[in-house]
Structures are given as structure tokens and as C-alpha cells.
Design an enzyme around this catalytic site. Structure first.
Site, PDB file in Angstrom:
ATOM      1  N   LYS A  25      -4.877  23.062 -46.483  1.00 40.10           N
ATOM      2  CA  LYS A  25      -5.253  21.962 -47.380  1.00 40.10           C
ATOM      3  C   LYS A  25      -5.411  20.646 -46.606  1.00 40.10           C
ATOM      4  CE  LYS A  25      -5.652  19.099 -50.758  1.00 40.10           C
ATOM      5  NZ  LYS A  25      -6.750  19.048 -51.698  1.00 40.10           N
ATOM      6  N   CYS A  66      -6.811  11.381 -51.044  1.00 39.73           N
ATOM      7  CA  CYS A  66      -6.796  12.620 -50.249  1.00 39.73           C
ATOM      8  C   CYS A  66      -7.158  12.346 -48.788  1.00 39.73           C
ATOM      9  CB  CYS A  66      -7.755  13.620 -50.856  1.00 39.73           C
ATOM     10  SG  CYS A  66      -7.425  13.863 -52.604  1.00 39.73           S
TER      11      CYS A  66
HETATM   12  N1  SAJ Z   1     -17.217   9.139 -48.004  1.00 34.05           N
HETATM   13  C1  SAJ Z   1     -17.980   8.517 -47.026  1.00 34.05           C
HETATM   14  N2  SAJ Z   1     -19.012   9.221 -46.474  1.00 34.05           N
HETATM   15  C2  SAJ Z   1     -19.327  10.487 -46.856  1.00 34.05           C
HETATM   16  C3  SAJ Z   1     -18.541  11.108 -47.843  1.00 34.05           C
HETATM   17  C4  SAJ Z   1     -17.490  10.397 -48.411  1.00 34.05           C
HETATM   18  O1  SAJ Z   1     -17.753   7.379 -46.642  1.00 34.05           O
HETATM   19  O2  SAJ Z   1     -20.269  11.053 -46.298  1.00 34.05           O
HETATM   20  C5  SAJ Z   1     -16.071   8.422 -48.582  1.00 34.05           C
HETATM   21  C6  SAJ Z   1     -16.144   8.207 -50.093  1.00 34.05           C
HETATM   22  O3  SAJ Z   1     -16.884   7.070 -50.425  1.00 34.05           O
HETATM   23  C7  SAJ Z   1     -14.674   8.073 -50.452  1.00 34.05           C
HETATM   24  C8  SAJ Z   1     -13.994   9.003 -49.452  1.00 34.05           C
HETATM   25  O4  SAJ Z   1     -14.917   9.221 -48.417  1.00 34.05           O
HETATM   26  O5  SAJ Z   1     -14.216   6.757 -50.232  1.00 34.05           O
HETATM   27  C9  SAJ Z   1     -13.527  10.306 -50.026  1.00 34.05           C
HETATM   28  O6  SAJ Z   1     -14.485  10.849 -50.910  1.00 34.05           O
HETATM   29  P1  SAJ Z   1     -14.859  12.401 -50.942  1.00 34.05           P
HETATM   30  O7  SAJ Z   1     -15.895  12.586 -51.980  1.00 34.05           O
HETATM   31  O8  SAJ Z   1     -15.175  12.879 -49.597  1.00 34.05           O
HETATM   32  O9  SAJ Z   1     -13.511  13.154 -51.300  1.00 34.05           O
HETATM   33  P2  SAJ Z   1     -12.370  13.007 -52.435  1.00 34.05           P
HETATM   34  O10 SAJ Z   1     -11.226  12.251 -51.836  1.00 34.05           O
HETATM   35  O11 SAJ Z   1     -12.897  12.531 -53.727  1.00 34.05           O
HETATM   36  O12 SAJ Z   1     -11.956  14.544 -52.611  1.00 34.05           O
HETATM   37  C10 SAJ Z   1     -11.548  15.287 -51.473  1.00 34.05           C
HETATM   38  C11 SAJ Z   1     -12.347  16.584 -51.431  1.00 34.05           C
HETATM   39  N3  SAJ Z   1     -12.124  17.261 -50.159  1.00 34.05           N
HETATM   40  C12 SAJ Z   1     -13.140  17.688 -49.384  1.00 34.05           C
HETATM   41  O13 SAJ Z   1     -14.286  17.507 -49.659  1.00 34.05           O
HETATM   42  C13 SAJ Z   1     -12.744  18.404 -48.153  1.00 34.05           C
HETATM   43  C14 SAJ Z   1     -11.919  17.456 -52.596  1.00 34.05           C
HETATM   44  O14 SAJ Z   1     -12.552  18.713 -52.539  1.00 34.05           O
HETATM   45  C15 SAJ Z   1     -10.396  17.654 -52.570  1.00 34.05           C
HETATM   46  O15 SAJ Z   1      -9.964  18.469 -53.640  1.00 34.05           O
HETATM   47  C16 SAJ Z   1      -9.776  16.302 -52.735  1.00 34.05           C
HETATM   48  O16 SAJ Z   1     -10.157  15.518 -51.596  1.00 34.05           O
HETATM   49  C17 SAJ Z   1      -8.265  16.451 -52.783  1.00 34.05           C
HETATM   50  O17 SAJ Z   1      -7.740  16.452 -53.903  1.00 34.05           O
HETATM   51  O18 SAJ Z   1      -7.626  16.656 -51.750  1.00 34.05           O
END
Ligand code: SAJ
Length: 412
Positions: free
Chosen positions: A203, A257
């Protein structure tokens, strides 16, 4: 099957909803009495499609109730937050520990206890298992303990809880089997049985993988700004390679996360986890990068901030990089904040935020911001300038100066 879920937040509540939809009885426990009172009236406190209707129905049909204290059940699921400890980045298990302690008076032989909260590797074995042993249980014999991390995307939680494959990490194989019977009630993805420590690290690594990849994109944005290349074009073109998937640069990484879980690994092996820590540092440096560039665009006046959620189309602002940016910019600029997903008495309407503004700073990719008439809005501004850190605004009339990570180098 009766399920008692401790923590009715972004994961606990949707999980409760799905159990009730699949013929289970659920008691949802939370420490916040306002949340508990509202849930018992069918009123939910999180923004997540689909949950409200299910909980309303479940309350009406008597298969869901919220409570400040646990109740006897067949299975107990812990979904409480695990922040990190600022001094050493290690996983703060205090909420998980008190949740485990709170269920002890209600446990019966044969029950299953599942930790869903994201925890550092070894936590289930070293910290959580002894809590139940001290209470007289033998894990794997008369109490079954497992770590089963959630892996859902906010905004799509219901769909992903049902369809995603699920890691089931038991303390013993019998514990994994018992925990998989619980998730078998509604999960349609594969139930992958393993050990607790493997589940914990898997995880943490999923979110670390994404954090490191975002750091790479953010580093690219900084390199391009320095050497005069369009970072967004580089990403678009490189991603045409069948095995390349450069992520998107942004104002930083927020949420509960990605901004936290990598630290749990780092704290366990700081000498080895070099890339992981560097990625965290890189992503943490993005608010400063945004502020430096804002100051190259304007030196005083009013900034309209669009969006403070940590990501688009959610009302969740935990760990959002927007707050660090706002704090820093408030020292030199008048700040007006607009976010249609967050209720905050200090936030203002779009009109009020952009009125006489010298710059619109987009920090979040809410759909509402993609569809705005920036031509019209800019007529309301003192200077028609936009800095879009999420690359959501594709075209604007010539009168508007639009900056994004593709052309920041032109400010040098
Ligand atoms: N972000 C970027 N660039 C990107 C993608 C995201 O800057 O290319 C930023 C977003 O704006 C945000 C952060 O990253 O601030 C996180 O967003 P996210 O959409 O990547 O992830 P979370 O935190 O909403 O959810 C993640 C997910 N994990 C993965 O994709 C590996 C989700 O599947 C998990 O269940 C969740 O964490 C969790 O609960 O751990």
C-alpha cells in the site's frame, strides 16, 4: 453479517454504505457527535458521489446506524487517520491504537478485526497484534487480525471499492481467509491473500510510486523553466512512447495519501529510501516555485486564487499545497479565494475574487474552472493575467496573458 466500522470518514463511510447495500448490518462509529447525529438522520459530511442515497436508504431501512461507541459485531474494520509524526516522519498510530482499544470490550471469540488505515510496514505485527493479545486473545485461533489497505480514488470511491482488486494481509493464513470472507460481501475484484507486512508495504509503495512520478514531472517543469523548453510539450511528446507515462506537474502534492505514506517507508529505512525522500522534498518545494514565479509576473496588487482542494472535483483540502502558497503570497499581495467545493466563510464568489484582480492563480483542476468564460472574467480584472498551475485552460483570447508550466521560462 454485522460489521462495526470505526471511523466514518472518506473510507469508512463509503465502505459502510457498500456493506449495507449487500445485506449486512452496519454500525458506523465516529468520535464526532455532530457527524454521528447527522448520519443517523441520513445526512453525510463528505463529498463523494452515490454515498448519500445509500446511507439515507440504509438509515430508513434500519440497516445502518451511527454511534459514538462500538457495538458487538462479526467483524470490526478500523478506518481512522494515520498522520505522520513531524519530528521523524514515522507513522502516528495513536488513532489506530485507541480505535483497537475501544473495540476490546465488544469483541467475542471468532471475530475478525481488519485495519484499513494506511500504516507503516510491521505495524500490525509489532504494535496492533499485542493490543489484542494483552486482552487475552490468540490471533489466528480465536481472533482473526488482518491489514487490508483501501485503494480507491476520491470521486470514484464506490466504483473502485467494488471493482478494484484487494490486498488481504493476515497475521496468519487463517486470518487472511476470515478477512477475505468479510470483503467477499461486496468486492468483485480479486481478493489477494498475503501477509500483513507485505500488505502494509504494498500500500505504501503504490502511493510512493505515484509521488515519485509526480516529482519527476515537477522536476522537469523546473528544468524547462530554467533552460527555456516547453515542459508540457515534452510530456505530451514523450508520452507517445508506448512505455512512457510522464505525470503532470502542478503546485505540489496534497491529500491524505501521497503526501504522507512515502514518509512511512522513509522512516523505516532512511538510509536506503533516498529516492523516496528526494521525491517528497521535490513535491514539497513546488509551492515555493509557484510563489517565485507569481512574483516574477506581478510585484503587488490582488491575486484571485481559484481552488484550494488538494485535487479537482473534491471538497477535500487535507495537505493541500494551496494553503502554503496562500500563506506566502499573503505577505505581499491581497488574496481573494474562490472554491466552489469548499464551504469557508472567508472564501468569496468567483465575481468577488476576480474583481479588480491583477492575476488569477489556478491551483486546482475543478471542472468548473475548465469551463469558465475567461474572456468575460478578465474584463472584471485590473490586469488580464492568468497563471494556471494545473494546465486546465487551453485557449484564451490574445488580450489575456496566460502562463502555465509550458511558458514560465519566458519570465526569465
Ligand atoms: N497530482 C499531480 N500530478 C499528477 C497526478 C496527481 O500533481 O500527475 C497531485 C494531485 O493534484 C494531488 C496529489 O497529486 O494533489 C494526489 O492526487 P492523486 O489523484 O494522485 O491521488 P489521491 O491522493 O487522491 O489518491 C491516491 C491514489 N493512489 C494512487 O493512485 C497510487 C488512490 O488510488 C489511493 O487509494 C489513495 O491515494 C489512498 O487512499 O491511498
Amino acid at each position: 453479517m454485522k460489521i462495526c466500522i470505526i471511523g466514518q470518514g472518506y473510507i469508512g463511510l463509503p465502505t459502510a454504505a457498500l456493506f449495507t447495500r449487500n445485506h449486512c448490518n452496519v454500525v458506523g462509529v465516529d468520535v464526532n457527535d455532530k457527524i454521528v447525529n447527522n448520519l443517523n438522520k441520513g445526512i453525510i459530511h463528505i463529498e463523494e458521489p452515490g454515498i448519500s442515497e445509500i446511507i439515507k436508504n440504509a438509515v430508513k431501512n434500519g440497516v445502518y446506524s451511527a454511534s459514538l461507541t462500538p457495538q458487538e459485531a462479526d467483524a470490526f474494520i478500523i478506518t481512522v487517520p494515520t498522520p505522520y509524526i513531524i519530528e521523524n516522519y514515522s507513522c502516528d498510530l495513536s488513532y489506530v491504537i485507541s480505535a483497537c482499544e475501544s473495540i476490546i470490550p465488544y469483541l467475542k471469540e471468532g471475530n475478525t478485526v481488519i485495519i484499513e488505515s494506511t500504516i507503516a510496514p510491521m505495524s500490525t505485527n509489532e504494535t496492533i497484534k499485542p493490543i489484542f493479545e494483552k486482552a487475552g486473545f490468540t490471533i489466528g485461533k480465536n481472533l482473526f487480525l488482518a491489514h487490508c489497505p483501501e485503494r480507491v480514488l476520491p470521486g470514484k470511491i464506490l466504483e473502485e471499492l467494488v471493482h478494484n482488486d484487494r490486498i488481504i494481509g493476515g497475521i496468519t493464513p487463517e486470518c487472511s481467509k476470515k478477512a477475505s470472507e468479510v470483503y467477499g460481501q461486496f468486492v468483485e475484484g480479486d481478493l489477494m491473500l498475503t501477509e500483513a507486512k507485505t500488505a502494509e508495504l504494498s500500500k505504501c509503495m503504490e502511493n510512493t510510486f505515484r509521488d515519485v512520478n509526480i516529482a519527476l514531472a515537477n522536476e522537469l517543469a523546473k528544468i524547462c523553466t530554467e533552460i527555456g523548453v516547453n515542459a508540457l510539450d515534452v510530456i505530451k511528446l514523450a508520452n507517445k512512447h508506448p512505455r512512457v507515462n510522464l505525470h503532470s506537474p502542478g503546485p505540489g502534492v496534497g491529500g491524505h495519501c501521497l503526501a504522507i505514506d512515502p514518509y512511512f517507508i522513509y522512516a523505516k529505512a532512511p538510509e536506503k529510501a533516498k529516492i523516496i525522500k528526494l521525491a517528497r522534498d521535490t513535491n514539497n518545494s513546488m509551492p515555493k516555485f509557484v510563489c517565485e514565479n507569481v512574483k516574477k509576473i506581478i510585484s503587488n496588487g490582488k491575486i484571485a486564487i481559484l481552488g484550494v482542494s488538494y485535487k479537482g472535483n473534491t471538497g477535500d483540502d487535507r495537505e493541500s499545497p494551496a494553503y502554503e502558497i496562500i500563506q506566502e503570497l499573503s505577505k505581499d499581495f491581497k488574496i481573494a479565494i474562490h472554491d466552489p467545493h469548499i464551504k469557508n466563510p472567508n472564501f468569496v464568489s468567483l465575481d468577488e475574487a476576480t474583481k479588480n484582480a491583477d492575476l488569477i492563480l489556478v491551483l486546482c483542476d475543478h471542472n468548473e474552472f475548465k469551463e469558465l468564460d475567461y474572456d468575460l472574467i478578465s474584463k472584471n480584472m485590473s490586469k488580464p493575467i492568468i497563471f494556471d498551475t494545473k494546465n486546465i485552460i487551453k485557449e484564451v483570447p490574445n488580450e489575456i496573458k496566460l502562463y502555465n508550466y509550458g511558458n514560465l521560462y519566458s519570465l526569465n
